[in-house]
Design a protein around this motif. Structure first.
Motif, mmCIF file in Angstrom:
data_model
loop_
_atom_site.group_PDB
_atom_site.id
_atom_site.type_symbol
_atom_site.label_atom_id
_atom_site.label_comp_id
_atom_site.label_asym_id
_atom_site.label_seq_id
_atom_site.Cartn_x
_atom_site.Cartn_y
_atom_site.Cartn_z
ATOM 1 N N HIS A 1 0.866 -1.186 0.000
ATOM 2 C CA HIS A 1 0.000 0.000 0.000
ATOM 3 C C HIS A 1 0.899 1.230 0.000
ATOM 4 C CE1 HIS A 1 -3.492 2.542 0.766
ATOM 5 N NE2 HIS A 1 -2.756 3.181 1.666
ATOM 6 N N GLN A 2 0.689 2.130 -0.964
ATOM 7 C CA GLN A 2 1.513 3.332 -1.065
ATOM 8 C C GLN A 2 0.650 4.570 -1.171
ATOM 9 O OE1 GLN A 2 5.023 3.302 -3.659
ATOM 10 N NE2 GLN A 2 4.504 5.380 -4.347
ATOM 11 N N ARG A 3 1.005 5.574 -0.387
ATOM 12 C CA ARG A 3 0.355 6.876 -0.491
ATOM 13 C C ARG A 3 1.066 7.703 -1.549
ATOM 14 N NH1 ARG A 3 0.121 9.691 5.164
ATOM 15 N NH2 ARG A 3 -0.978 11.222 3.844
ATOM 16 N N ASN A 4 0.326 8.643 -2.155
ATOM 17 C CA ASN A 4 0.864 9.507 -3.217
ATOM 18 C C ASN A 4 1.470 8.681 -4.345
ATOM 19 O OD1 ASN A 4 0.124 11.763 -1.730
ATOM 20 N ND2 ASN A 4 2.144 11.990 -0.784
ATOM 21 N N ASP B 1 -3.306 10.074 -5.013
ATOM 22 C CA ASP B 1 -4.102 8.911 -4.636
ATOM 23 C C ASP B 1 -3.225 7.798 -4.067
ATOM 24 O OD1 ASP B 1 -6.413 10.156 -5.595
ATOM 25 O OD2 ASP B 1 -6.092 9.375 -7.623
ATOM 26 N N SER B 2 -3.825 6.930 -3.277
ATOM 27 C CA SER B 2 -3.148 5.755 -2.744
ATOM 28 C C SER B 2 -3.361 4.566 -3.671
ATOM 29 C CB SER B 2 -3.672 5.427 -1.340
ATOM 30 O OG SER B 2 -3.407 6.480 -0.443
ATOM 31 N N THR C 1 -3.069 0.147 -3.641
ATOM 32 C CA THR C 1 -2.787 -1.150 -3.020
ATOM 33 C C THR C 1 -2.625 -2.178 -4.125
ATOM 34 O OG1 THR C 1 -4.087 -0.566 -1.062
ATOM 35 C CG2 THR C 1 -3.599 -2.900 -1.408
ATOM 36 N N ALA D 1 6.429 10.374 -0.788
ATOM 37 C CA ALA D 1 5.651 9.139 -0.847
ATOM 38 C C ALA D 1 6.047 8.226 0.294
ATOM 39 C CB ALA D 1 5.859 8.429 -2.182
ATOM 40 N N GLY E 1 5.149 4.136 1.940
ATOM 41 C CA GLY E 1 4.555 2.857 1.594
ATOM 42 C C GLY E 1 4.759 1.822 2.677
#
Length: 342
Positions: free
Chosen positions: A38-41, A47-48, A50, A331, A333
């Motif tokens: 799961h990663q943000r930006n 957006d995230s 997964t 970012a 994750g």
């Protein structure tokens, strides 16, 4: 766990029995490493994402490794290693263009990780084929997770080029000192050459290397030099420190200074903690910095199977080019991985 087959068994099905007179052995081995991340930006909108994918620490692969004793201290060896994505079963190590030592292979490669044959003698080991550049395994010795497969926690391999086609490589060990050399032939993939040395004694392991990689047209050269090592402070704690310099000549004047520090600490017999921080300072072209750090925990069910988790963070400053792994300048994750070796 490695599966060994004697040469005699393989020869039972061979079409040319005369070639099977000498005895040799073949080892089948591999790693299946799958992750949920799961990663943000993850994109420009912030957006995230997964996803299910290949390993974070190691890329999935299977391979064949063999040797034959030819007598008089001479031995024939070979390695065939294929990378694949366990989430889809597709081949890895595809290359979209002929550059930096690899010919184009848009559909992937059957043995994209390595395909080599060689002779080992008292004078040293010489291997020919698609192989790792010297910088890749040597730089791996000063990182707590050697050149991780996940781009978000890998810094050095983005610069030094991991593998090249059409390479001749040499290795010889002189007591605690190892000597390495390589030359990549230009067959539409660009020339390459490298030298390296290692020194390992007791808890100390040191390496140094230099390599040059040309583009396909041989109009630009990427020079890579690095040094670093590890030290086993105790039986449970190992520290790592490394530095690499990239210097481009020709079509670009880009320079990069990369350094990293990290530790592996055995919290309990089955549980290992990894801490790593690295920084890449780019100058002359798109000057700026990439700062990367991650924390990982690895639980060893057995010597073949482990479950690991890592949390990583990447930050860009200045005009540092935004890598594909990030949708914005910052970012974070989280990755959970299950790995099995055979």
């Amino acid at each position: 766990m490695k599966k060994r087959f004697t040469h005699g068994v393989l020869c039972a099905a061979a079409f040319v029995p005369a070639l099977c007179a000498a005895q040799s052995n073949v080892t089948v081995y591999g790693i299946v490493d799958a992750t949920v991340r799961h990663q943000r930006n993850a994109d420009a909108a912030g957006d995230s994402l997964t996803s299910l994918g290949d390993g974070a620490y190691t890329g999935s692969r299977w391979g064949l490794r063999g040797s034959e004793d030819l007598g008089g201290g001479l031995k024939a060896v070979f390695t065939l290693e294929s990378g694949f994505d366990p989430s889809s079963g597709t081949l890895q190590q595809a290359s979209g263009s002929a550059n930096n030592g690899s010919a184009a292979a848009p559909g992937g490669r059957l043995f994209g990780r390595e395909a080599s044959v060689g002779l080992d003698s008292p004078l040293g080991l010489v291997t020919l084929g698609r192989q790792y550049t010297l910088a890749h395994p040597l730089s791996g010795r000063f990182q707590p997770q050697p050149n991780p497969n996940l781009d978000a926690i890998s810094m050095f391999s983005t610069h030094h080029v991991s593998r090249q086609d059409n390479m001749a490589r040499y290795y010889k060990q002189f007591g605690p000192v190892g000597v390495y050399a390589s030359y990549t032939f230009n067959e539409g993939n660009g020339r390459g050459r490298g030298l390296g040395v290692s020194y390992a004694t007791g808890p100390l392991d040191l390496v140094a290397y230099y390599q040059e990689v040309n583009n396909a047209a041989n109009t630009a050269t990427r020079g890579i030099s690095g040094t670093g090592g590890s030290y086993a402070v105790t039986k449970d704690l190992k520290a790592f420190l490394g530095y690499m310099k990239r210097n481009d000549r020709g079509t670009s004047a880009q320079e990069n200074d990369v350094w990293s520090v990290g530790v592996n600490y055995k919290l309990t017999a089955p549980l290992v903690l990894t801490l790593s921080y690295a920084q890449d300072r780019q100058s002359k072209v798109n000057a700026g910095k990439r700062k990367m750090g991650y924390v990982g925990l690895d639980y060893l069910f057995s010597k073949h199977t482990d479950l690991y988790a890592e949390v990583d963070s990447n930050r860009l400053t200045g005009a540092y080019p935004q890598p594909g792994l990030m949708g914005t300048r910052n970012a974070t994750g989280v990755t959970l991985g299950l790995r099995h070796r055979f």
